[in-house]
Design an enzyme around this catalytic site. Sequence first.
Site, mmCIF file in Angstrom:
data_model
loop_
_atom_site.group_PDB
_atom_site.id
_atom_site.type_symbol
_atom_site.label_atom_id
_atom_site.label_comp_id
_atom_site.label_asym_id
_atom_site.label_seq_id
_atom_site.Cartn_x
_atom_site.Cartn_y
_atom_site.Cartn_z
ATOM 1 N N GLY A 15 -3.883 -78.110 -63.390
ATOM 2 C CA GLY A 15 -3.004 -76.967 -63.546
ATOM 3 C C GLY A 15 -3.140 -76.360 -64.932
ATOM 4 O O GLY A 15 -4.107 -76.608 -65.667
ATOM 5 N N SER A 43 0.720 -76.577 -59.104
ATOM 6 C CA SER A 43 1.984 -75.838 -59.170
ATOM 7 C C SER A 43 1.866 -74.603 -60.045
ATOM 8 O O SER A 43 2.501 -73.580 -59.772
ATOM 9 C CB SER A 43 3.095 -76.744 -59.721
ATOM 10 N N SER A 44 1.069 -74.692 -61.104
ATOM 11 C CA SER A 44 0.946 -73.561 -62.039
ATOM 12 C C SER A 44 0.537 -72.286 -61.317
ATOM 13 O O SER A 44 1.036 -71.194 -61.609
ATOM 14 C CB SER A 44 -0.085 -73.878 -63.118
ATOM 15 N N GLY A 49 7.347 -66.128 -61.761
ATOM 16 C CA GLY A 49 8.008 -65.364 -62.812
ATOM 17 C C GLY A 49 7.124 -65.029 -63.992
ATOM 18 O O GLY A 49 6.863 -63.864 -64.285
ATOM 19 N N GLY A 50 6.653 -66.045 -64.707
ATOM 20 C CA GLY A 50 5.801 -65.803 -65.856
ATOM 21 C C GLY A 50 6.048 -66.790 -66.968
ATOM 22 O O GLY A 50 6.476 -67.918 -66.726
ATOM 23 N N GLU A 115 15.207 -62.971 -66.522
ATOM 24 C CA GLU A 115 15.542 -64.001 -65.536
ATOM 25 C C GLU A 115 16.822 -64.694 -65.943
ATOM 26 O O GLU A 115 17.358 -64.481 -67.043
ATOM 27 C CB GLU A 115 14.379 -64.988 -65.373
ATOM 28 N N HIS A 234 15.602 -74.822 -57.106
ATOM 29 C CA HIS A 234 15.556 -73.363 -57.178
ATOM 30 C C HIS A 234 16.487 -72.811 -56.116
ATOM 31 O O HIS A 234 16.421 -73.208 -54.950
ATOM 32 C CB HIS A 234 14.136 -72.848 -56.958
ATOM 33 N N GLU A 363 4.575 -80.406 -66.507
ATOM 34 C CA GLU A 363 5.741 -80.891 -65.783
ATOM 35 C C GLU A 363 5.769 -82.406 -65.648
ATOM 36 O O GLU A 363 6.832 -82.985 -65.455
ATOM 37 C CB GLU A 363 5.808 -80.238 -64.393
ATOM 38 N N ARG A 374 16.403 -76.544 -66.952
ATOM 39 C CA ARG A 374 15.356 -75.732 -67.562
ATOM 40 C C ARG A 374 15.688 -74.247 -67.537
ATOM 41 O O ARG A 374 16.072 -73.704 -66.506
ATOM 42 C CB ARG A 374 14.035 -75.963 -66.820
ATOM 43 N N LEU A 380 6.020 -72.969 -67.912
ATOM 44 C CA LEU A 380 4.647 -72.650 -68.292
ATOM 45 C C LEU A 380 4.497 -72.634 -69.808
ATOM 46 O O LEU A 380 3.456 -73.036 -70.344
ATOM 47 C CB LEU A 380 4.227 -71.299 -67.710
#
Length: 520
Positions: A15, A43-44, A49-50, A115, A234, A363, A374, A380
């Site tokens: 990742g 997962s990356s 979102g960013g 966010e 989430h 992660e 988080r 990221l």
Amino acid sequence: MQRIDTSRVVIVGAGLGALYAALKLAPRPVLVISPERLGQGASSGWAQGGVAAAMDPADSAAAHARDTLLAGAGIVDAEVARRVTEEARAHILDLTVLGTPFDRSDTGSYVMSREAAHSCARVVRIRGDQAGAGIMRALIAQLRETPSIQVLEGVMATGLRVEAGQVCGVEIARCDGGLTASCLLRAPAVLLAGGGSGGLYAMTTNPPRIRGEVIGMAARAGAVIADAEFVQFHPTAIACGRDPAPLATEALRGEGAILVNRHGERFLSAVHPDAELAPRDIVARAIYAQSQAGNAPALDTRAALGPRLLADFPTVAAACRTAGLDPLRDPIPVAAAAHYHMGGIATDADGATSLPGLWACGEAASSGLHGANRLASNGLLEALVYASRAARHIGAALGSPSGAAPQVTVPDLPPAPLPNPALVTRLRHAMTDGVGVVRDAAGLTTALAEIAAIEAAAQGSAPILNMTATAMLIATAALRREESRGAHFRADFPASSGPTGDRSFLTLAEALRPIALETT
């Protein structure tokens, strides 16, 4: 067990953290171990979102750090938050130089999303909801052109080898088209960057392989695991019956989308003053409560976005289309799903673990940045910062490279049985039922007993033993924390012990102790 010796630094995972670290280690010879082809299954690449970073002149690293501390519910390491947020801008610029196509305005400035729990828009994005995929494509292109980096695809790590208290290698097996027996790959340094634990739950947004195996193999080797109880759910996974569940990015709520139930009621306004932009743990519990009450929570994007959803959020639009949903006509059904593990292998400021010779980032690691909850899009960022730091620290520990290293070739190995899928399913349901969004002592105790029974039935299968090790640590840490804090909510201890708290640190031997006492 067959043995291979290499002078290459071995990186487990493929990742963002793994690839960025490999590039930062160049020209030192590196071997990246990836179960799948690069770009698949990490997962990356699924991150929508960013990357959070104070790129706007009106923003600041200090404000970013404050938001991180507030979201983390009293156990974020303040010094870690300060240093990481101060480094964020440099990594965005670095990724840009490496070819990452971040969204830019006509004047060349970065386009950013807001966010949950951020005090301003500071999430640097790609095509609205394709940040992870865009960053990964850029890094993979760079990786393929870097001669010092070898990638072994279709190979997975199954364990760590520890001798005289130091990690000296990785046990690896082929996993393309089946599973083989393991062989030992001896190496001067090992970096674990293989993702989190979301797939240990029946409802998850994580790729199928992300089931805590990397954390588990470190724990089985004796590494200290930090903050294992803090699993982030989430709030807006798309509830369409798919496994894993597609994600409706938080940026949609940043654009004004609202959460409603089947009666059309906007229920978050009565829960938190920030409504849909409240911290993720609060929104996730509100969604969970609506689901448990049969109120069918949903994300309504119609007024805020309308047809713009299709162009600005193509990943969400495609997921809805595949599931037979029309977000322009109806709200998108959502549910809380296991998404990100704040806990992981405890690391210091350089990504070093409690075991000499072993580093971790991304992660799979727990640096102290995330605390109990988080902050959105800090995941990221943490991977970038600690991948870079770990690479620098490994380089300093090993000294100057002696030159090129021979390519590693995995020998032919006898076939081995695949992990029993029925046991994996049992484990995932045990975690959802007993160690999910809302927990209590009875449910956690039942889950621990079921995890122990699954481990006993695993017949030595390393993948399952790695999964159960991580599950055991999550459930044990959750049972021991007799309070509610951030993403960890105990129905039998609904209050927190105070505005600040302590991080948890646990080894697998310590986690197993209560089970051993109960069975004697």
